[in-house]
Design a protein around this motif. Structure first.
Motif, PDB file in Angstrom:
ATOM      1  N   UNK A  53       0.817  -1.211   0.000  1.00 18.76           N
ATOM      2  CA  UNK A  53       0.000   0.000   0.000  1.00 18.76           C
ATOM      3  C   UNK A  53       0.854   1.266   0.000  1.00 18.76           C
ATOM      4  N   UNK A  54       2.158   1.120   0.146  1.00 19.21           N
ATOM      5  CA  UNK A  54       3.071   2.259   0.074  1.00 19.21           C
ATOM      6  C   UNK A  54       3.734   2.227  -1.308  1.00 19.21           C
ATOM      7  N   UNK A  55       3.549   3.273  -2.109  1.00 19.71           N
ATOM      8  CA  UNK A  55       4.170   3.295  -3.443  1.00 19.71           C
ATOM      9  C   UNK A  55       5.691   3.152  -3.366  1.00 19.71           C
ATOM     10  N   UNK A  56       6.260   2.514  -4.373  1.00 26.26           N
ATOM     11  CA  UNK A  56       7.698   2.261  -4.365  1.00 26.26           C
ATOM     12  C   UNK A  56       8.493   3.562  -4.254  1.00 26.26           C
ATOM     13  N   UNK A  57       8.024   4.618  -4.882  1.00 27.26           N
ATOM     14  CA  UNK A  57       8.748   5.901  -4.809  1.00 27.26           C
ATOM     15  C   UNK A  57       8.782   6.427  -3.378  1.00 27.26           C
ATOM     16  N   UNK A  58       7.698   6.229  -2.641  1.00 28.41           N
ATOM     17  CA  UNK A  58       7.637   6.666  -1.243  1.00 28.41           C
ATOM     18  C   UNK A  58       8.603   5.841  -0.399  1.00 28.41           C
ATOM     19  N   UNK A  59       8.632   4.531  -0.622  1.00 23.98           N
ATOM     20  CA  UNK A  59       9.562   3.665   0.116  1.00 23.98           C
ATOM     21  C   UNK A  59      11.002   4.146  -0.094  1.00 23.98           C
ATOM     22  N   UNK A  60      11.353   4.396  -1.346  1.00 25.12           N
ATOM     23  CA  UNK A  60      12.722   4.837  -1.640  1.00 25.12           C
ATOM     24  C   UNK A  60      12.996   6.210  -1.039  1.00 25.12           C
ATOM     25  N   UNK A  61      12.058   7.131  -1.159  1.00 25.91           N
ATOM     26  CA  UNK A  61      12.253   8.464  -0.595  1.00 25.91           C
ATOM     27  C   UNK A  61      12.454   8.402   0.919  1.00 25.91           C
ATOM     28  N   UNK A  62      11.642   7.606   1.586  1.00 31.90           N
ATOM     29  CA  UNK A  62      11.786   7.462   3.044  1.00 31.90           C
ATOM     30  C   UNK A  62      13.161   6.874   3.394  1.00 31.90           C
ATOM     31  N   UNK A  63      13.602   5.895   2.617  1.00 30.45           N
ATOM     32  CA  UNK A  63      14.913   5.283   2.868  1.00 30.45           C
ATOM     33  C   UNK A  63      16.036   6.290   2.633  1.00 30.45           C
ATOM     34  N   UNK A  64      15.919   7.084   1.596  1.00 27.72           N
ATOM     35  CA  UNK A  64      16.928   8.112   1.312  1.00 27.72           C
ATOM     36  C   UNK A  64      16.990   9.120   2.460  1.00 27.72           C
ATOM     37  N   UNK A  65      15.837   9.516   2.968  1.00 32.41           N
ATOM     38  CA  UNK A  65      15.814  10.457   4.099  1.00 32.41           C
ATOM     39  C   UNK A  65      16.448   9.837   5.346  1.00 32.41           C
ATOM     40  N   UNK A  66      16.201   8.556   5.577  1.00 34.35           N
ATOM     41  CA  UNK A  66      16.848   7.871   6.705  1.00 34.35           C
ATOM     42  C   UNK A  66      18.364   7.850   6.523  1.00 34.35           C
ATOM     43  N   UNK A  67      18.803   7.583   5.300  1.00 30.53           N
ATOM     44  CA  UNK A  67      20.241   7.543   5.027  1.00 30.53           C
ATOM     45  C   UNK A  67      20.864   8.924   5.179  1.00 30.53           C
ATOM     46  N   UNK A  68      20.154   9.962   4.795  1.00 27.77           N
ATOM     47  CA  UNK A  68      20.663  11.326   4.981  1.00 27.77           C
ATOM     48  C   UNK A  68      20.791  11.653   6.467  1.00 27.77           C
TER      49      UNK A  68
END
Length: 167
Positions: free
Chosen positions: A114-129
């Motif tokens: 239910x979470x779009x792939x782009x959102x998953x990646x964006x959230x992961x990028x923010x965590x990595x930042x």
């Protein structure tokens, strides 16, 4: 357990979570817990209890946190096997925080549809930042884009056809 509630870079502070959603907060706490699993000798249960006692946990989506922590810990080998083929170095050379983020995001790409792939990646990028090394977010982004192409193929291709994909 460490007295430090986060695996943030020394000398830096994680981004504030005042405007984040419950799921975003759940991801932050899940990454911290997964980091502890990777570097510590504690059980998932001990890490879970410790994490729930951290300041701000009450604002996290605890159901999403449970799903992430349990799913990532139970399926760790399977999740790692999904992203390892896209690494440019052995998994042992990936920082524990980036490993935790890759594992968490791969789980979401595979299981939290239910979470779009782009959102998953964006959230992961923010965590990595917030928690990772200087350019770790770029690496995480590149790897997860490949994982998304593999595990969310139809959704990814749809977005590509509409001009929304990154790759």
């Amino acid at each position: 357990m460490s007295d430090s509630p986060s695996p943030a870079k020394s000398g830096s502070r994680p981004r504030t979570l005042t405007n984040s959603t419950g799921r975003t907060r759940a991801r932050v706490f899940a990454v911290q817990a997964l980091y502890q699993l990777l570097v510590g000798q504690q059980s998932v249960t001990d890490i879970d209890h410790y994490t729930r006692d951290l300041s701000g946990f009450h604002k996290a989506d605890s159901v999403h946190f449970d799903t992430l922590l349990q799913g990532c810990s139970e399926r760790a080998s399977e999740l790692d096997a999904r992203f390892v083929p896209h690494l440019d170095r052995p998994l042992a050379q990936i920082s524990p925080i980036e490993h935790a983020i890759l594992r968490l995001a791969t789980f979401e790409l595979m299981q939290v549809l239910d979470v779009p792939w782009r959102v998953v990646i964006n959230e992961a990028v923010e965590l990595a930042k917030a928690f990772g090394g200087t350019d770790g977010h770029k690496y995480v982004n590149a790897i997860l884009n490949e994982v998304a192409r593999d595990v969310r193929h139809l959704e990814y291709q749809n977005d590509l056809a509409q001009g929304h994909a990154r790759g």
